[in-house]
Design a protein around this motif. Structure first.
Motif, short mmCIF file in Angstrom:
data_model
loop_
_atom_site.label_atom_id
_atom_site.label_comp_id
_atom_site.label_asym_id
_atom_site.label_seq_id
_atom_site.Cartn_x
_atom_site.Cartn_y
_atom_site.Cartn_z
N ALA A 285 0.84 -1.20 0.00
CA ALA A 285 0.00 0.00 0.00
C ALA A 285 0.87 1.25 0.00
O ALA A 285 0.59 2.22 -0.72
CB ALA A 285 -0.94 0.00 1.21
N GLN B 146 1.21 4.01 -3.08
CA GLN B 146 0.97 5.42 -2.83
C GLN B 146 2.14 6.26 -3.33
O GLN B 146 1.95 7.31 -3.94
CB GLN B 146 0.73 5.66 -1.35
N LEU C 10 2.17 6.31 -7.21
CA LEU C 10 1.11 7.15 -7.77
C LEU C 10 1.35 8.62 -7.48
O LEU C 10 0.94 9.49 -8.26
CB LEU C 10 -0.24 6.71 -7.21
N ARG C 11 1.99 8.92 -6.37
CA ARG C 11 2.32 10.32 -6.08
C ARG C 11 3.41 10.81 -7.03
O ARG C 11 3.38 11.96 -7.48
CB ARG C 11 2.78 10.46 -4.63
N ALA D 235 -14.24 7.10 -3.03
CA ALA D 235 -12.80 7.36 -2.93
C ALA D 235 -12.02 6.05 -2.98
O ALA D 235 -10.96 5.97 -3.62
CB ALA D 235 -12.49 8.12 -1.64
N ARG D 236 -12.55 5.02 -2.31
CA ARG D 236 -11.90 3.72 -2.35
C ARG D 236 -11.90 3.15 -3.76
O ARG D 236 -10.90 2.57 -4.21
CB ARG D 236 -12.62 2.76 -1.39
N ALA E 87 -11.95 4.90 -6.47
CA ALA E 87 -10.98 5.68 -7.25
C ALA E 87 -9.56 5.20 -6.98
O ALA E 87 -8.73 5.12 -7.90
CB ALA E 87 -11.11 7.17 -6.91
N ASP E 88 -9.27 4.83 -5.72
CA ASP E 88 -7.95 4.30 -5.39
C ASP E 88 -7.70 2.99 -6.16
O ASP E 88 -6.61 2.78 -6.71
CB ASP E 88 -7.84 4.04 -3.89
N GLN E 89 -8.71 2.11 -6.16
CA GLN E 89 -8.55 0.84 -6.86
C GLN E 89 -8.39 1.05 -8.36
O GLN E 89 -7.61 0.34 -9.01
CB GLN E 89 -9.76 -0.06 -6.57
N ALA F 235 -7.08 3.66 -9.77
CA ALA F 235 -5.73 4.20 -9.99
C ALA F 235 -4.69 3.09 -9.95
O ALA F 235 -3.75 3.07 -10.76
CB ALA F 235 -5.43 5.26 -8.93
N ILE F 236 -4.85 2.15 -9.01
CA ILE F 236 -3.92 1.02 -8.93
C ILE F 236 -4.00 0.17 -10.20
O ILE F 236 -2.98 -0.26 -10.74
CB ILE F 236 -4.21 0.18 -7.68
#
Length: 356
Positions: free
Chosen positions: A126, A130, A133-134, A180-181, A183-185, A187-188
């Motif tokens: 995780a 992060q 992606l940053r 939001a979760r 969107a995180d998935q 993005a991954i």
């Protein structure tokens, strides 16, 4: 130096710190400029901001009746006084009927996690994701986020709006948090496509045989004289697997959790003699593998040569992405705030990636 003169010097130092911060001046340069401003009455202090990879600057200003410490915080930065600070409630993880469990107590209770390396790797992954992606953000479309949201609902059996609402209430998740979760998935997933998308076809071509599949049923019986005789008799008569199982049960055999099961398995999922027997083109309908203390009897219904279909491509992409994550974990500087180095050493490196 008068009080008024001290106030003026402080204002000059603040203005200098603002200018130096905006120019991202190195500590040596900043110290030289402050000395030029006020001589020995001003001493630079600085701290490296690991997250932003820059230096936060401050100064100690000598006054007639003491000294003043001046720190400048850029816009959106964390004020120095708040760094490392926490509210007392932040130490608490959960409260049930007035009983409060702190984070430290929860960590102590979850000590068994150190024996569940896949869980520990997920925590590290995780952080790796992060950071990636940053460093290189991805742009998401609405349909990508919706697909990720649909996948979350499907994975949790949430096929109706009511089931979804109930699930969210039970977990204290708001609609915004769920989106939001998702969107995180998404993005991954986009990061995964960027990292390994072009390598899937080449990996399949190089390892095609590993993805051959077979549809089969199997039963495992004890490797003792009685069961060996029954198995040999079944093979000689061309008996069906279910008939063999019936005879074994009638004789007092209790089936194990994995028998009989009709399943589709890949060659790479079967090791040793069992894998050889299942994919042996010359073998008969019933295939027997003796691996004391048990005998496994397999009925092979069909063998499926590997094809690069959607399921296989998804499997390969996930494996390659796991390899990429393992490499990044091995290169990362990891500092655990609980546990010991010895207990976490095997979690981060590529060698701990699979089968740990």
């Amino acid at each position: 130096m008068t009080a008024a003169g001290g106030d003026a010097l402080i204002l000059e130092v603040v203005a200098a710190l603002r200018a130096l911060s905006r120019s991202s001046a190195a500590p040596a340069e900043a110290a030289a400029q402050l000395r030029a401003l006020a001589g020995p009455r001003v001493e630079l202090i600085h701290e490296r901001d690991a997250a932003g990879d820059r230096h936060e600057l401050g100064a100690v200003v000598e006054l007639p009746d003491g000294a003043a410490v001046v720190r400048y915080c850029p816009d959106r930065g964390a004020p120095f006084i708040l760094r490392g600070a926490e509210r007392l409630g932040d130490r608490d993880l959960v409260q049930v009927d007035g009983e409060v469990m702190s984070v430290s107590e929860a960590i102590a209770l979850l000590d068994f996690i150190w024996h569940e390396r896949p869980v520990m790797r997920r925590l590290l992954d995780a952080c790796v994701l992060q950071a990636a992606l940053r460093a290189e953000p991805v742009e998401l479309r609405d349909d990508q986020v919706q697909a990720a949201l649909d996948a979350i609902r499907a994975a949790n059996g949430l096929y109706t709006a009511e089931a979804t609402r109930r699930w969210m209430v039970e977990r204290g998740i708001t609609h915004e948090a769920l989106e939001a979760r998702a969107a995180d998935q998404a993005a991954i997933r986009a990061l995964r496509d960027r990292v390994v998308g072009g390598a899937v076809a080449g990996h399949f071509a190089a390892h095609r045989a590993e993805y051959d599949a077979a549809t089969l049923a199997r039963v495992a019986v004890p490797d003792d004289p009685e069961h060996r005789a029954r198995v040999e008799h079944a093979v000689a008569r061309g008996m069906e697997l279910t008939e063999l199982l019936g005879l074994a049960i009638a004789a007092g055999y209790v089936p194990s959790a994995d028998a009989p099961v009709v399943a589709r398995v890949r060659r790479r999922d079967l090791t040793g003699a069992l894998g050889t027997a299942v994919f042996d083109p010359a073998a008969g309908r019933l295939r027997v593998v003796r691996e004391p203390p048990r005998i496994t009897v397999v009925h092979v219904f069909a063998v499926h040569p590997a094809e690069l279909d959607d399921a296989t491509a998804e499997l390969i992409a996930a494996e390659l992405f796991d390899d990429w994550l393992a490499h990044r974990r091995g290169q990362a500087r990891i500092e655990w705030n609980w546990g010991t180095v010895e207990r976490t050493r095997g979690v981060s490196g590529p060698q701990a990636h699979r089968g740990a």
